[in-house]
Design a protein around this motif. Structure first.
Motif, mmCIF file in Angstrom:
data_model
loop_
_atom_site.group_PDB
_atom_site.id
_atom_site.type_symbol
_atom_site.label_atom_id
_atom_site.label_comp_id
_atom_site.label_asym_id
_atom_site.label_seq_id
_atom_site.Cartn_x
_atom_site.Cartn_y
_atom_site.Cartn_z
ATOM 1 N N SER A 65 0.824 -1.208 0.000
ATOM 2 C CA SER A 65 0.000 0.000 0.000
ATOM 3 C C SER A 65 0.860 1.261 0.000
ATOM 4 O O SER A 65 0.430 2.313 -0.464
ATOM 5 C CB SER A 65 -0.937 0.008 1.215
ATOM 6 O OG SER A 65 -0.201 -0.044 2.421
ATOM 7 N N THR A 70 -3.334 -10.272 1.726
ATOM 8 C CA THR A 70 -3.397 -8.808 1.707
ATOM 9 C C THR A 70 -2.657 -8.243 0.496
ATOM 10 O O THR A 70 -3.152 -7.358 -0.193
ATOM 11 C CB THR A 70 -2.810 -8.226 2.998
ATOM 12 O OG1 THR A 70 -3.544 -8.726 4.119
ATOM 13 C CG2 THR A 70 -2.886 -6.702 2.987
ATOM 14 N N ARG A 118 -4.697 -8.732 -2.676
ATOM 15 C CA ARG A 118 -5.845 -7.824 -2.765
ATOM 16 C C ARG A 118 -5.404 -6.418 -3.148
ATOM 17 O O ARG A 118 -6.062 -5.749 -3.961
ATOM 18 C CB ARG A 118 -6.610 -7.816 -1.436
ATOM 19 C CG ARG A 118 -7.439 -9.075 -1.205
ATOM 20 C CD ARG A 118 -8.397 -8.902 -0.052
ATOM 21 N NE ARG A 118 -7.714 -8.867 1.232
ATOM 22 C CZ ARG A 118 -7.560 -9.922 2.032
ATOM 23 N NH1 ARG A 118 -8.021 -11.106 1.666
ATOM 24 N NH2 ARG A 118 -6.945 -9.801 3.191
ATOM 25 N N ILE A 119 -4.296 -5.958 -2.584
ATOM 26 C CA ILE A 119 -3.802 -4.616 -2.913
ATOM 27 C C ILE A 119 -3.423 -4.546 -4.397
ATOM 28 O O ILE A 119 -3.778 -3.599 -5.104
ATOM 29 C CB ILE A 119 -2.605 -4.242 -2.028
ATOM 30 C CG1 ILE A 119 -3.058 -4.053 -0.576
ATOM 31 C CG2 ILE A 119 -1.922 -2.972 -2.543
ATOM 32 C CD1 ILE A 119 -1.919 -3.872 0.406
ATOM 33 N N LEU A 145 -4.429 -6.474 -6.933
ATOM 34 C CA LEU A 145 -5.604 -6.605 -7.796
ATOM 35 C C LEU A 145 -6.453 -5.340 -7.795
ATOM 36 O O LEU A 145 -6.923 -4.891 -8.855
ATOM 37 C CB LEU A 145 -6.448 -7.801 -7.346
ATOM 38 C CG LEU A 145 -5.850 -9.172 -7.673
ATOM 39 C CD1 LEU A 145 -6.492 -10.256 -6.821
ATOM 40 C CD2 LEU A 145 -6.015 -9.490 -9.149
ATOM 41 N N CYS A 146 -6.645 -4.741 -6.617
ATOM 42 C CA CYS A 146 -7.442 -3.511 -6.550
ATOM 43 C C CYS A 146 -6.756 -2.365 -7.288
ATOM 44 O O CYS A 146 -7.418 -1.561 -7.960
ATOM 45 C CB CYS A 146 -7.681 -3.126 -5.082
ATOM 46 S SG CYS A 146 -8.856 -4.199 -4.226
ATOM 47 N N ALA A 147 -5.428 -2.290 -7.166
ATOM 48 C CA ALA A 147 -4.695 -1.234 -7.868
ATOM 49 C C ALA A 147 -4.848 -1.380 -9.373
ATOM 50 O O ALA A 147 -5.098 -0.400 -10.091
ATOM 51 C CB ALA A 147 -3.219 -1.272 -7.475
ATOM 52 N N LYS A 180 -7.244 -2.967 -11.003
ATOM 53 C CA LYS A 180 -8.631 -2.650 -11.364
ATOM 54 C C LYS A 180 -8.799 -1.143 -11.551
ATOM 55 O O LYS A 180 -9.405 -0.674 -12.522
ATOM 56 C CB LYS A 180 -9.584 -3.139 -10.268
ATOM 57 C CG LYS A 180 -9.896 -4.630 -10.292
ATOM 58 C CD LYS A 180 -10.759 -4.968 -9.087
ATOM 59 C CE LYS A 180 -11.120 -6.437 -9.028
ATOM 60 N NZ LYS A 180 -12.265 -6.766 -9.885
ATOM 61 N N GLY A 181 -8.267 -0.372 -10.587
ATOM 62 C CA GLY A 181 -8.399 1.075 -10.659
ATOM 63 C C GLY A 181 -7.707 1.670 -11.865
ATOM 64 O O GLY A 181 -8.224 2.606 -12.499
ATOM 65 N N CYS A 204 -7.266 -7.294 -18.842
ATOM 66 C CA CYS A 204 -6.375 -7.678 -17.752
ATOM 67 C C CYS A 204 -6.092 -9.178 -17.810
ATOM 68 O O CYS A 204 -6.904 -9.959 -18.306
ATOM 69 C CB CYS A 204 -6.994 -7.346 -16.395
ATOM 70 S SG CYS A 204 -7.339 -5.593 -16.138
#
Length: 221
Positions: A24, A58, A61-62, A64-66, A68-69, A78
Motif C-alpha cells: 500500500s 493482503t 488484494r492490494i 488486484l485492486c490497484a 482494477k483502478g 487484464c
C-alpha cells in the motif's frame, strides 16, 4: 513488490523492492515511476498483468485492486497471472523449474513447469514439501527451485541428482515474468475485463479457518 513495463518483447523498465514496506505504501508510487521512466501513461497500456495468487492474501488484494483502478477508465483487458507461473517465466534454460512460495504452516504453494517452454507440468497446489518428491525425482533434469519457498525444497531434495542451486537474489518473483505470462495469456485469449479480476488464494484465510474451527466445536458441543 515488482512493477515492469513490456513493449512487445522489449522490457522498457522494471523496479523491484524488498524493503519491508507494504504494498500500500510502495505500489502506486512505483507504477508512476516506471511509467515516467519509460515516457508512458496508463492510456498507452494495452494489457495489465497482475499476480492473482497464490500468495499473501493482503498483498494480492492490494495488487488486484490497484490494477482494477488503473484499468477501469478505458476498460483495458487484464490478465490474472498465477504467481507461480510468473516465477517460472522469470527463468529460462532446459529441464524443469519448480516455483515454490512459502505458505507457512509447513506447506508451500508450488507448481512445476518446463523450463524451455514454460508449459505447465503440474497445476498450482498447496501442500507439504514432501509431496513434491515424485515430481522432483522423475521430472526432466536439470531441476531449478525458485520462489521464497525454494530453500525448503532444496533442503528436502538436496540428494536428488540434477538439482541446480539458484542464488537467493534471483529466486524472487519479477514483474517481467508477470508481463511475459500475461502476454502469453493474451495470445491464448485468456484475458478478462478489470471488473472480473479475482484472487486465487488456494486455501482458506486464517479468519475462515478459525471460524470453521469454532463452528465445528459448537457442533460437537
Amino acid at each position: 513488490m515488482s512493477v515492469a513495463l513490456l513493449e512487445n518483447d522489449t522490457l522498457l523498465c522494471e523496479q523491484t523492492l524488498a524493503t519491508g514496506l507494504t504494498h500500500s505504501e510502495t505500489l502506486l508510487p512505483t507504477v508512476d515511476a516506471v511509467l515516467k521512466a519509460a515516457g508512458k501513461t496508463c492510456a498507452d497500456i494495452d494489457l495489465f498483468g497482475v499476480c492473482a495468487g497464490p500468495g499473501s492474501f493482503t498483498g494480492l488484494r492490494i495488487g488486484l485492486c490497484a490494477v482494477k483502478g488503473l484499468a477501469f477508465p478505458a476498460n483495458t483487458p487484464c490478465a490474472a497471472v498465477s504467481t507461480l507461473e510468473a516465477l517460472a517465466w522469470s527463468h529460462a534454460g532446459t529441464g524443469t523449474v519448480v516455483a515454490a512460495q512459502d505458505a507457512r504452516r509447513g506447506e508451500v504453494y508450488w507448481a512445476a513447469f518446463d523450463l524451455a517452454t514454460h508449459q505447465r507440468i503440474t497445476p498450482d497446489a498447496a501442500s507439504p514439501v514432501e509431496e513434491i518428491r515424485t515430481v522432483a525425482e522423475t521430472c526432466p533434469k536439470p531441476l531449478l527451485f525458485v520462489g521464497d519457498g525454494a530453500y525448503l525444497c532444496e533442503s528436502a531434495f538436496s540428494a536428488v541428482p540434477g538439482v541446480l542451486p539458484c542464488p537467493a537474489a534471483l529466486r524472487v518473483a519479477r514483474a517481467a515474468g508477470v508481463c511475459l505470462a500475461a502476454k502469453a495469456m493474451a495470445e491464448r485469449g485468456e484475458t478478462c475485463p478489470p471488473a472480473a479480476l479475482l484472487p486465487s488464494y488456494h486455501r482458506l484465510s486464517q479468519a475462515e479457518r478459525q471460524r470453521a474451527e469454532r463452528l465445528a466445536q459448537t457442533t460437537e458441543g
